[in-house]
Design a protein around this motif. Structure first.
Motif, short mmCIF file in Angstrom:
data_model
loop_
_atom_site.label_atom_id
_atom_site.label_comp_id
_atom_site.label_asym_id
_atom_site.label_seq_id
_atom_site.Cartn_x
_atom_site.Cartn_y
_atom_site.Cartn_z
N GLY A 286 5.45 4.99 4.27
CA GLY A 286 4.98 5.59 3.02
C GLY A 286 3.49 5.46 2.84
N TYR A 287 2.92 4.31 3.23
CA TYR A 287 1.47 4.14 3.12
C TYR A 287 0.73 5.17 3.99
CZ TYR A 287 2.51 -0.64 1.41
OH TYR A 287 2.96 -1.74 0.73
N VAL A 288 1.18 5.30 5.25
CA VAL A 288 0.50 6.21 6.18
C VAL A 288 0.59 7.65 5.68
CG1 VAL A 288 0.56 7.16 8.52
CG2 VAL A 288 0.80 4.69 8.16
N ALA A 289 1.75 8.04 5.19
CA ALA A 289 1.91 9.41 4.69
C ALA A 289 1.05 9.65 3.46
CB ALA A 289 3.38 9.67 4.38
N VAL A 363 -11.12 2.46 2.72
CA VAL A 363 -10.04 2.71 1.76
C VAL A 363 -8.72 2.33 2.42
CG1 VAL A 363 -8.85 4.42 0.34
CG2 VAL A 363 -11.34 4.56 0.66
N THR A 364 -7.97 1.46 1.77
CA THR A 364 -6.66 1.01 2.27
C THR A 364 -5.58 1.43 1.29
OG1 THR A 364 -7.62 -0.90 3.40
CG2 THR A 364 -5.27 -0.98 2.92
N VAL A 365 -4.70 2.29 1.73
CA VAL A 365 -3.61 2.77 0.88
C VAL A 365 -2.42 1.83 1.05
CG1 VAL A 365 -2.00 4.66 0.42
CG2 VAL A 365 -4.40 5.14 0.98
N ALA A 366 -2.08 1.11 -0.03
CA ALA A 366 -0.96 0.18 -0.02
C ALA A 366 -0.10 0.45 -1.26
CB ALA A 366 -1.47 -1.26 0.02
N SER A 367 0.76 -0.47 -1.61
CA SER A 367 1.72 -0.25 -2.70
C SER A 367 1.08 0.23 -4.00
CB SER A 367 2.53 -1.52 -2.94
OG SER A 367 3.38 -1.80 -1.86
N PRO A 368 -0.05 -0.37 -4.45
CA PRO A 368 -0.61 0.08 -5.72
C PRO A 368 -1.04 1.55 -5.74
CG PRO A 368 -1.49 -2.07 -5.13
CD PRO A 368 -0.76 -1.56 -3.93
N ALA A 369 -1.30 2.14 -4.57
CA ALA A 369 -1.77 3.52 -4.53
C ALA A 369 -0.65 4.55 -4.51
CB ALA A 369 -2.67 3.73 -3.31
N LEU A 370 0.59 4.10 -4.32
CA LEU A 370 1.66 5.06 -4.09
C LEU A 370 1.98 5.93 -5.30
CD1 LEU A 370 4.15 2.97 -1.90
CD2 LEU A 370 2.43 4.65 -1.17
N ASP A 371 1.65 5.45 -6.50
CA ASP A 371 1.93 6.28 -7.68
C ASP A 371 0.73 7.15 -8.09
OD1 ASP A 371 0.24 4.38 -8.73
OD2 ASP A 371 1.51 3.87 -10.43
N TRP A 372 -0.32 7.16 -7.26
CA TRP A 372 -1.47 8.03 -7.53
C TRP A 372 -1.19 9.41 -6.93
CZ3 TRP A 372 -6.70 6.67 -9.19
CH2 TRP A 372 -6.84 5.33 -9.60
#
Length: 395
Positions: A286-289, A363-372
């Motif tokens: 999910g992070y990578v996508a 920029v690191t996309v992790a759990s907190p970014a998933l709802d953006w």
């Protein structure tokens, strides 16, 4: 109290930059890059928490602590070997030590003092020349371009080498990966045509396998040895592992002792690593996508800024770079002000590397970014840009 003098409080009693950043991000309602920083108390509590999906048990804190690598440390080693499909794995306190040991073993087995690396790789850029100073090795560079080497470039090397160390992804080029077929072709040149060893600097192999679309054992099978990190993606406290054949790992353990890495107890590192494997590995796809969505939103927000760039586009993993044509200190201040005043934390640290006045953040996309959503990213980044232009007095 303060190990890094550059992070000490100033004479006026103001918090250090690290303390200010820590407090600002903890106070944010939304974070785009990275995760919310945790206190020591919170980190200790994490060690006892069960896996979030409820499928596993919490660690038994009444167990005996490890001694010189047994117990929970040995359980972690076996877990890593199982995930990678290797015969064994050895825990190391640092990745730098693990890399030095791996390349030393390959060099001694080949009777050569030359290894192929990349000038932007961690071994060459962030280890204070340890390959030469401690291990007595010399680096060959198949390419100096800010990308992964190709099979053709490796084939063109005109002197023998013991091993090629390949960083997946190559962080200082923008977290870039080769595609699967190019990676296979490169491995074939190293191992079959040149008779050398292939070592994977897999500090971020967990997300690399996702991006390559291959299971971890298939990626690891391309190499003779693999290094993994437990804190970069998994959120552990510290620590690393070397994985490979039983003979390789046995020799790595001997060198770990010689290098001072045979610590009496390491259970906090092992517990945090095991927790990270349970919690983060299932989320990486999910992070990578979602990194593509975040990168596209940032690109739209800064499209009118000359010299602004998202790289690579699209991202290869869940991490990428954003470049803006402003001084790093101004970007850092605006990032912190936005976090403190609005509760929105967009970016981590900014640095000027290639040119003065041109700064970069990772920029690191992790759990907190998933709802953006992409629109959320674009709106918040546009607000950041407005603050920045007001501060510096130019577009």
């Amino acid at each position: 109290m303060y190990g890094n003098r550059s992070e000490d409080p100033d004479a006026g009693g103001r918090p250090s930059p690290a303390d200010r950043r820590f407090a600002a991000l903890r106070g944010c309602e939304r974070i785009l890059s990275g995760v919310r920083p945790r206190t020591i108390r919170e980190r200790l509590a994490d060690l006892a928490d069960p896996p979030p999906d409820g499928k596993g048990a919490a660690p038994d804190l009444d167990d005996r602590p490890d001694q010189y690598g047994d117990g929970v440390v040995r359980a972690l080693e076996l877990r890593v070997a199982g995930l990678l499909g290797t015969e064994d794995a050895a825990f190391f306190p640092t990745g730098t030590m693990a890399q030095q040991v791996a390349l030393r073993i390959h060099a001694e087995a080949a009777g050569l003092r030359t290894v192929a690396t990349h000038p932007l790789a961690h071994t060459d850029r962030h280890e204070r020349h340890a390959l030469g100073v401690l291990t007595g090795l010399r680096s060959l560079w198949p390419t100096v371009a800010p990308r992964q080497p190709t099979a053709e470039e490796v084939r063109a090397l005109d002197e023998p080498y013991a091993a090629l160390s390949l960083e997946l992804p190559l962080r200082d080029a923008g977290f870039v990966l080769p595609d699967w077929e190019r990676l296979r072709a490169l491995a074939a040149v190293v191992r079959e045509e040149h008779g050398a060893a292939l070592h994977l600097d897999g500090a971020r192999i967990w997300e690399s396998a996702v991006a390559l679309g291959r299971p971890l054992p298939e990626v690891a099978a391309l190499a003779d040895s693999v290094y993994v990190s437990f804190y970069k993606t998994l959120g552990g406290i510290s620590g690393a592992a070397l994985a490979g054949s039983a003979g390789f790992v046995r020799t790595a353990g001997a060198w770990r002792h010689r290098y001072g890495g045979q610590l009496f107890q390491q259970w906090p590192f092992a517990l945090a690593a095991l927790a990270g494997l349970e919690r983060e590995l299932p989320l990486l796809e999910g992070y990578v996508a979602h990194a593509r969505t975040v990168a596209e939103g940032l690109a739209r927000a800064f499209a009118a800024v000359p010299g602004a760039r998202v790289h690579p586009a699209p991202p290869h993993t869940h991490q990428f770079r954003l470049w803006l044509p402003y001084p790093a200190e101004e970007l850092e201040e605006v990032s912190l002000e936005q976090a403190e005043e609005t509760g929105i934390g967009l970016f981590g640290a900014w640095r000027e590397r290639e040119l003065p006045g041109l700064a970069m953040t990772e920029v690191t996309v992790a759990s907190p970014a998933l709802d953006w959503t992409g629109a959320d990213v674009e709106v918040a980044a546009a607000a950041f840009l407005d603050r920045l232009r007001t501060r510096v007095g130019r577009p």
